[in-house]
Structure formats: C-alpha cells, structure tokens
Motif scaffolding. Structure first.
Motif, PDB file in Angstrom:
ATOM      1  N   VAL A 191     -46.124 -54.551  89.501  1.00 55.80           N
ATOM      2  CA  VAL A 191     -44.943 -54.557  88.643  1.00 55.80           C
ATOM      3  C   VAL A 191     -45.011 -55.794  87.762  1.00 55.80           C
ATOM      4  O   VAL A 191     -45.562 -56.826  88.140  1.00 55.80           O
ATOM      5  N   SER A 192     -44.449 -55.691  86.565  1.00 52.72           N
ATOM      6  CA  SER A 192     -44.477 -56.802  85.622  1.00 52.72           C
ATOM      7  C   SER A 192     -43.528 -57.907  86.071  1.00 52.72           C
ATOM      8  O   SER A 192     -42.423 -57.641  86.554  1.00 52.72           O
ATOM      9  N   VAL A 193     -43.956 -59.147  85.915  1.00 52.77           N
ATOM     10  CA  VAL A 193     -43.106 -60.292  86.205  1.00 52.77           C
ATOM     11  C   VAL A 193     -42.189 -60.523  85.011  1.00 52.77           C
ATOM     12  O   VAL A 193     -42.644 -60.598  83.874  1.00 52.77           O
ATOM     13  N   THR A 194     -40.915 -60.609  85.282  1.00 53.08           N
ATOM     14  CA  THR A 194     -39.907 -60.726  84.227  1.00 53.08           C
ATOM     15  C   THR A 194     -40.206 -61.895  83.284  1.00 53.08           C
ATOM     16  O   THR A 194     -40.398 -63.032  83.726  1.00 53.08           O
ATOM     17  N   GLY A 195     -40.268 -61.590  81.993  1.00 54.44           N
ATOM     18  CA  GLY A 195     -40.431 -62.628  80.983  1.00 54.44           C
ATOM     19  C   GLY A 195     -41.822 -63.186  80.833  1.00 54.44           C
ATOM     20  O   GLY A 195     -42.035 -64.113  80.031  1.00 54.44           O
ATOM     21  N   LEU A 196     -42.795 -62.664  81.578  1.00 50.35           N
ATOM     22  CA  LEU A 196     -44.162 -63.174  81.477  1.00 50.35           C
ATOM     23  C   LEU A 196     -45.120 -62.102  80.966  1.00 50.35           C
ATOM     24  O   LEU A 196     -46.145 -61.799  81.571  1.00 50.35           O
ATOM     25  N   SER A 197     -44.781 -61.530  79.824  1.00 51.16           N
ATOM     26  CA  SER A 197     -45.655 -60.530  79.205  1.00 51.16           C
ATOM     27  C   SER A 197     -46.733 -61.177  78.341  1.00 51.16           C
ATOM     28  O   SER A 197     -47.653 -60.510  77.876  1.00 51.16           O
ATOM     29  N   SER A 198     -46.628 -62.499  78.144  1.00 50.94           N
ATOM     30  CA  SER A 198     -47.615 -63.250  77.369  1.00 50.94           C
ATOM     31  C   SER A 198     -47.391 -64.741  77.618  1.00 50.94           C
ATOM     32  O   SER A 198     -46.406 -65.145  78.237  1.00 50.94           O
ATOM     33  N   GLY A 199     -48.339 -65.550  77.157  1.00 48.94           N
ATOM     34  CA  GLY A 199     -48.161 -66.990  77.194  1.00 48.94           C
ATOM     35  C   GLY A 199     -48.561 -67.690  78.470  1.00 48.94           C
ATOM     36  O   GLY A 199     -48.387 -68.910  78.600  1.00 48.94           O
ATOM     37  N   VAL A 200     -49.123 -66.964  79.450  1.00 44.08           N
ATOM     38  CA  VAL A 200     -49.539 -67.580  80.713  1.00 44.08           C
ATOM     39  C   VAL A 200     -51.044 -67.843  80.688  1.00 44.08           C
ATOM     40  O   VAL A 200     -51.827 -66.988  80.278  1.00 44.08           O
ATOM     41  N   THR A 201     -51.450 -69.022  81.154  1.00 49.45           N
ATOM     42  CA  THR A 201     -52.876 -69.361  81.167  1.00 49.45           C
ATOM     43  C   THR A 201     -53.459 -69.435  82.578  1.00 49.45           C
ATOM     44  O   THR A 201     -54.677 -69.390  82.746  1.00 49.45           O
ATOM     45  N   ASP A 216     -47.892 -73.756  76.728  1.00 44.50           N
ATOM     46  CA  ASP A 216     -47.366 -75.029  76.227  1.00 44.50           C
ATOM     47  C   ASP A 216     -47.447 -76.127  77.280  1.00 44.50           C
ATOM     48  O   ASP A 216     -46.816 -77.186  77.147  1.00 44.50           O
ATOM     49  N   SER A 217     -48.220 -75.881  78.369  1.00 41.99           N
ATOM     50  CA  SER A 217     -48.477 -76.860  79.427  1.00 41.99           C
ATOM     51  C   SER A 217     -47.264 -77.149  80.306  1.00 41.99           C
ATOM     52  O   SER A 217     -47.204 -78.183  80.984  1.00 41.99           O
ATOM     53  N   THR A 218     -46.300 -76.251  80.308  1.00 49.51           N
ATOM     54  CA  THR A 218     -45.193 -76.331  81.253  1.00 49.51           C
ATOM     55  C   THR A 218     -45.465 -75.362  82.400  1.00 49.51           C
ATOM     56  O   THR A 218     -46.424 -74.587  82.369  1.00 49.51           O
ATOM     57  N   VAL A 219     -44.600 -75.382  83.420  1.00 47.85           N
ATOM     58  CA  VAL A 219     -44.793 -74.540  84.600  1.00 47.85           C
ATOM     59  C   VAL A 219     -43.524 -73.759  84.898  1.00 47.85           C
ATOM     60  O   VAL A 219     -42.413 -74.306  84.818  1.00 47.85           O
ATOM     61  N   PRO A 245     -38.144 -78.277  85.746  1.00 49.50           N
ATOM     62  CA  PRO A 245     -37.606 -79.293  84.832  1.00 49.50           C
ATOM     63  C   PRO A 245     -38.433 -80.580  84.796  1.00 49.50           C
ATOM     64  O   PRO A 245     -38.903 -81.058  85.836  1.00 49.50           O
ATOM     65  N   GLY A 246     -38.649 -81.097  83.607  1.00 49.58           N
ATOM     66  CA  GLY A 246     -39.292 -82.393  83.443  1.00 49.58           C
ATOM     67  C   GLY A 246     -40.785 -82.416  83.624  1.00 49.58           C
ATOM     68  O   GLY A 246     -41.405 -83.485  83.531  1.00 49.58           O
ATOM     69  N   LEU A 247     -41.410 -81.286  83.900  1.00 47.82           N
ATOM     70  CA  LEU A 247     -42.855 -81.247  84.144  1.00 47.82           C
ATOM     71  C   LEU A 247     -43.564 -80.761  82.882  1.00 47.82           C
ATOM     72  O   LEU A 247     -43.452 -79.591  82.515  1.00 47.82           O
ATOM     73  N   THR A 248     -44.304 -81.629  82.219  1.00 44.17           N
ATOM     74  CA  THR A 248     -44.994 -81.288  80.977  1.00 44.17           C
ATOM     75  C   THR A 248     -46.439 -81.785  81.026  1.00 44.17           C
ATOM     76  O   THR A 248     -46.816 -82.570  81.901  1.00 44.17           O
ATOM     77  N   GLY A 249     -47.235 -81.326  80.072  1.00 42.18           N
ATOM     78  CA  GLY A 249     -48.616 -81.776  79.990  1.00 42.18           C
ATOM     79  C   GLY A 249     -49.474 -81.334  81.157  1.00 42.18           C
ATOM     80  O   GLY A 249     -50.488 -81.959  81.481  1.00 42.18           O
ATOM     81  N   VAL A 250     -49.108 -80.222  81.806  1.00 43.60           N
ATOM     82  CA  VAL A 250     -49.821 -79.755  83.002  1.00 43.60           C
ATOM     83  C   VAL A 250     -51.102 -79.005  82.619  1.00 43.60           C
ATOM     84  O   VAL A 250     -51.100 -78.190  81.685  1.00 43.60           O
ATOM     85  N   VAL A 251     -52.174 -79.264  83.352  1.00 40.19           N
ATOM     86  CA  VAL A 251     -53.454 -78.582  83.101  1.00 40.19           C
ATOM     87  C   VAL A 251     -53.912 -77.756  84.295  1.00 40.19           C
ATOM     88  O   VAL A 251     -54.811 -76.922  84.163  1.00 40.19           O
ATOM     89  N   ALA A 252     -53.314 -77.965  85.469  1.00 36.30           N
ATOM     90  CA  ALA A 252     -53.707 -77.200  86.658  1.00 36.30           C
ATOM     91  C   ALA A 252     -52.553 -77.172  87.651  1.00 36.30           C
ATOM     92  O   ALA A 252     -51.785 -78.135  87.747  1.00 36.30           O
ATOM     93  N   ILE A 253     -52.436 -76.066  88.398  1.00 35.19           N
ATOM     94  CA  ILE A 253     -51.380 -75.915  89.397  1.00 35.19           C
ATOM     95  C   ILE A 253     -51.949 -75.276  90.656  1.00 35.19           C
ATOM     96  O   ILE A 253     -52.958 -74.566  90.617  1.00 35.19           O
ATOM     97  N   ALA A 262     -49.238 -80.044  90.940  1.00 40.28           N
ATOM     98  CA  ALA A 262     -49.716 -79.882  89.564  1.00 40.28           C
ATOM     99  C   ALA A 262     -50.495 -81.115  89.142  1.00 40.28           C
ATOM    100  O   ALA A 262     -50.247 -82.225  89.633  1.00 40.28           O
ATOM    101  N   VAL A 263     -51.445 -80.913  88.225  1.00 38.07           N
ATOM    102  CA  VAL A 263     -52.211 -82.009  87.634  1.00 38.07           C
ATOM    103  C   VAL A 263     -51.917 -82.037  86.145  1.00 38.07           C
ATOM    104  O   VAL A 263     -51.896 -80.988  85.486  1.00 38.07           O
ATOM    105  N   THR A 264     -51.675 -83.227  85.592  1.00 36.25           N
ATOM    106  CA  THR A 264     -51.375 -83.352  84.162  1.00 36.25           C
ATOM    107  C   THR A 264     -52.620 -83.762  83.383  1.00 36.25           C
ATOM    108  O   THR A 264     -53.644 -84.163  83.960  1.00 36.25           O
ATOM    109  N   SER A 265     -52.525 -83.678  82.077  1.00 31.10           N
ATOM    110  CA  SER A 265     -53.639 -84.053  81.206  1.00 31.10           C
ATOM    111  C   SER A 265     -53.974 -85.538  81.328  1.00 31.10           C
ATOM    112  O   SER A 265     -55.073 -85.965  80.973  1.00 31.10           O
ATOM    113  N   ALA A 266     -53.041 -86.328  81.842  1.00 33.35           N
ATOM    114  CA  ALA A 266     -53.288 -87.751  82.052  1.00 33.35           C
ATOM    115  C   ALA A 266     -54.003 -88.018  83.369  1.00 33.35           C
ATOM    116  O   ALA A 266     -54.298 -89.175  83.704  1.00 33.35           O
ATOM    117  N   GLY A 267     -54.279 -86.954  84.152  1.00 30.94           N
ATOM    118  CA  GLY A 267     -54.974 -87.109  85.423  1.00 30.94           C
ATOM    119  C   GLY A 267     -54.086 -87.478  86.584  1.00 30.94           C
ATOM    120  O   GLY A 267     -54.565 -87.884  87.643  1.00 30.94           O
TER     121      GLY A 267
END
Length: 448
Positions: A191-201, A216-219, A245-253, A262-267
């Motif tokens: 089944v489709s996850v609500t609101g996640l039809s695109s934009g997920v990496t 956009d590097s949020t979670v 909330p408040g979690l930005t610049g994320v590159v891995a979860i 989560a890991v951010t682009s700053a390491g």
C-alpha cells in the motif's frame, strides 16, 4: 513408510509422506498403495528410516530425500546454516537487500522485489504463507531501487521517490493513515505511504516504525512511537509520515528496534528513542523523544546502523565504533559489558556496518566481511555456533558489495549480484529449503 527398487531402477514407496519421505511433494498425503517416487531413478539399493529415505545408484552415487533437519540428507544443508549458502529464491541480479526478523527481501536488476521466509503477517507481500522459494511482490512500481525489512513488515522505494509498505500495521508502520483518519489495518499486499509518492531518497525500518530521507535532506518517520523513536517529541503512535523537527542536512538514516539514528553532511551523528542500555550514545540511559547529538564521535561519521538496543557507526578512514546493549558481545569489545558511549571495535578498513538482533557485521574494503556477537544459529557465518565477542572473518565470503544482519540471520550480495545467506532458517529466511526435501538430494562427498 516402505520403499521398493524396481528392475528398471525406479523406486516405489508407500505409507506416510511426512516431510516428503515418499519422494513426493510436501503437500501430498501418504499412500496406501505403491507410488512412483518421480525423481528417483537408476537406483540399485534403497534404505528407509523413520523420517527420510536414501538410495544408492548404479553409478555408486548416494541420494536422499525426506527430512533435512540436522543435515540428515548429507547435502550440506541443515535447519540452521553457520556458513554462507547461495540463495535459490532469486534468479536475477540483486541490487538491494533487506533482512527482517525472520524474512528477507531483495530488489532485483529488473526493478522488481522478491521476498521469502516468514509470511504470517503478510510481510512477504503475497498472502500470509511462509516460503523458501521466494515470491514476487505484486502491485509495486516496476522501478524499485531499494527495500527495507522491519519485524513483520517490509517497504520498497522506487526510482521516482515513492514508498510502499506491506505486512503488520499494529503501530501504523505501513503509513497508510492520515491526520484525520489513523489507520492500523494490516495489508498482505503493498500500500502507498501517505504523502510519499515522490521526493524520497532512502528508507529504513525498525521493529514497528519506519523513516524516510527526503530529497531536501530532512527526515520523516511514522509507526510505533512508545519510546519516542519517531523523534517528534511525543510517545504517541502515528500512522502517517511526520517530519522530525530540527533535523536538517541529513545524508543517512537507520532505524533500530525502538530507536533511530541519522548522519548529517557535517559528519555528525544524531540518535533518539529508547536508551535503556545506552543505544543513543549520549552517555546516559535516558529515553529521548527528539534527536540528540552523539558527542564523542565529532564530525567523522560516514554511516550508522541501529540494531536491537545498540548502535554502530563507520568513521572516516574505515574505523568502526559501537555502543549500547552488549549481552552477546555484539559491540565487538571482547566482553559483554554495555556501553553508553561509542567504543572502538575496528581501527580501519571498513566501508559499512550492519546490526541485527544481537549480532553485527562489517564490510571491508577488500570485499571480505567480519561478524561478531550472538551465534546460536550460525548468524556470524564463522562455521560454528559459538559466540564471538570480537570481529571474526566470515567463512569463504569474498567480493561482497553489501551485507545485512537480520534477527538471527545474515545475507550478503556479491559484486556480481549473487546473494548468499546464513544463520537461522526457522521460517526459511535464508531462501533455501533446509527443513525437508521431498525430492532426492545428492549426498556431498560420498562416492566410490
């Protein structure tokens, strides 16, 4: 049951067919009359035991069929496998791999997904039966790029950034609800996850929650939240994706049993959720409902993996550090002492780390793999069933490109897309039928 050799080298059997002792399909009931064992031919002698049948061919080969537990068929397989076994459930090249508690899924080069193992909650995506042969998950886009497996549910991500999930939904982990209409109805098909039809990496799944890394590097996270593992500041389950909330610049979860990291682009590494044994790495055992910095890791984190009450990370240069629960030596420290802050395990040379229920594996730059921790079902791939509290080389495994630790089993993909698995096979999570063989299996190493 009884069997007879016919003059033409075929075999007739009759009686009970428990576990395929008559050489017939597992679903076939016993027979009160002599019945041809279809794949047994060229037989010179026959031997029937309580739960299996063996024959000696005219060319002096030995073949057996029936119960395969404890390696009774001599084909190199048993209920649990302590060394890597080639998976027959996937015939095409594997592109990504997911290991749940007792099931496994793989996306393939054709863009599809196949799952096998325990299916009682619908986590295989096709009904609720268990299977070792693998099933093609229906109703998915034809361009799936990765999969993730939770305790009793699975999710897939398409190249267009859409997410679909299937299986158990007791905490809303399928993400099929909304603000106005919460939904905890399970589904045996995607089944489709609500609101996640695109934009997920990227996607990750825990015991009963899931998270998505957005373009956009949020979670965004959804599902069970009793320990604050969604990172949204509450402990209320949510059946639809909510931004952390408040979690930005994320590159891995990575989602663990009841915590997420989560890991951010700053390491930097951030973790939240259950912290009874120090899985958040902040030096405490206090539950956290919002992301907390793992302070001692600084800015050198490359990737992270959250397991059952513990966490491991790969640092710049290939070092591995672990922290949290350590009852089976899963931290790789040579002991069983819990740690509330990251501890060094491997100095360098690693490219990835994966955490399971109580065991951990790391992938090296040379394509080999090392595992450590609990090993009662052979999940370390070391060729034995003993606990290893320090990293141990996986037997005979080379050219590995990806590795995943499940509840009590482990799987790896080679650089050529070949899939191998080892460990617990209680629900056929290894994708090989090691419990019972209704057709003759060649006995390895026996020939005169």
């Amino acid at each position: 049951h009884s069997c007879a050799v016919i003059t033409d080298g075929t075999v007739d059997c009759w009686g009970a067919n428990s576990n395929g002792t008559l050489g017939l399909d597992l679903a076939t009931t016993g027979s009160s009359t002599a019945t041809l064992a279809p794949l047994a031919s060229g037989i010179a002698q026959i031997f029937a035991s309580n739960d299996r049948t063996c024959g000696l061919t005219t060319t002096r080969d030995a073949v057996c069929w029936g119960t395969g537990s404890s390696g009774g068929l001599g084909n190199g397989l048993s209920v649990n496998e302590p060394t890597p076994q080639t998976v027959t459930a996937v015939s095409t090249t594997v592109t990504s791999l997911a290991t749940g508690a007792n099931h496994t899924c793989a996306s393939t080069s054709t863009g599809g997904v196949r799952c096998w193992g325990q299916g009682t909650a619908g986590q295989l995506g096709l009904g609720s039966a268990n299977t070792y042969t693998g099933v093609d998950v229906p109703n998915l886009p034809s361009n799936v790029t990765s999969v993730a497996g939770g305790s009793q549910f699975s999710c897939a991500l398409s190249s267009s950034g859409a997410v679909m999930c299937w299986g158990a939904n007791t905490g809303g982990q399928l993400g099929r609800g909304s603000v106005d209409s919460p939904n905890t109805t399970s589904s045996t098909t995607p089944v489709s996850v609500t609101g996640l039809s695109s934009g997920v990496t990227a996607i990750t799944t825990g015991w009963a929650h899931a998270c998505a890394l957005m373009s956009d590097s949020t979670v965004k996270c959804w599902g069970g939240n009793a320990s604050g593992q969604l990172g949204i500041g509450t402990s209320t389950d949510v059946s639809y994706p909510v931004a952390v909330p408040g979690l930005t610049g994320v590159v891995a979860i990575s989602a663990g049993m009841n915590h997420t990291c989560a890991v951010t682009s700053a390491g930097a590494a951030w973790c939240w959720g259950a912290n009874t044994y120090g899985a958040l790495g902040d030096g405490t055992t206090t539950l956290q409902k919002s992301p907390q910095l793992v302070p001692t890791l600084g800015s050198g984190v490359v990737s992270i993996s959250a397991g059952t009450s513990y966490t491991c990370a790969v640092l710049t240069g290939g070092a591995v550090q672990c922290w949290g629960y350590n009852n089976a030596g899963q931290l790789g420290l040579g002991n069983t002492t819990n740690a509330t802050t990251p501890q060094p395990v491997i100095a360098d040379g690693m490219t990835a780390v994966t955490t399971g229920s109580g065991h951990t594996c790391a992938l090296a730059t040379d394509g080999s793999a090392r595992c450590w921790g609990g090993n009662t079902n052979g999940q370390l791939g070391a060729g034995d069933l003993g606990t290893h509290s320090t990293p141990t080389l996986v037997s005979g495994l080379t050219n590995v490109s990806a590795i995943r630790a499940g509840g009590q089993h482990t799987c790896a993909v080679s650089t050529t897309g070949v899939l191998t698995c080892w460990g617990s096979n209680t629900y056929s999570a290894l994708g090989i039928n090691t419990a019972a063989f209704p057709a003759p299996q060649t006995v390895l190493g026996v020939r005169s």
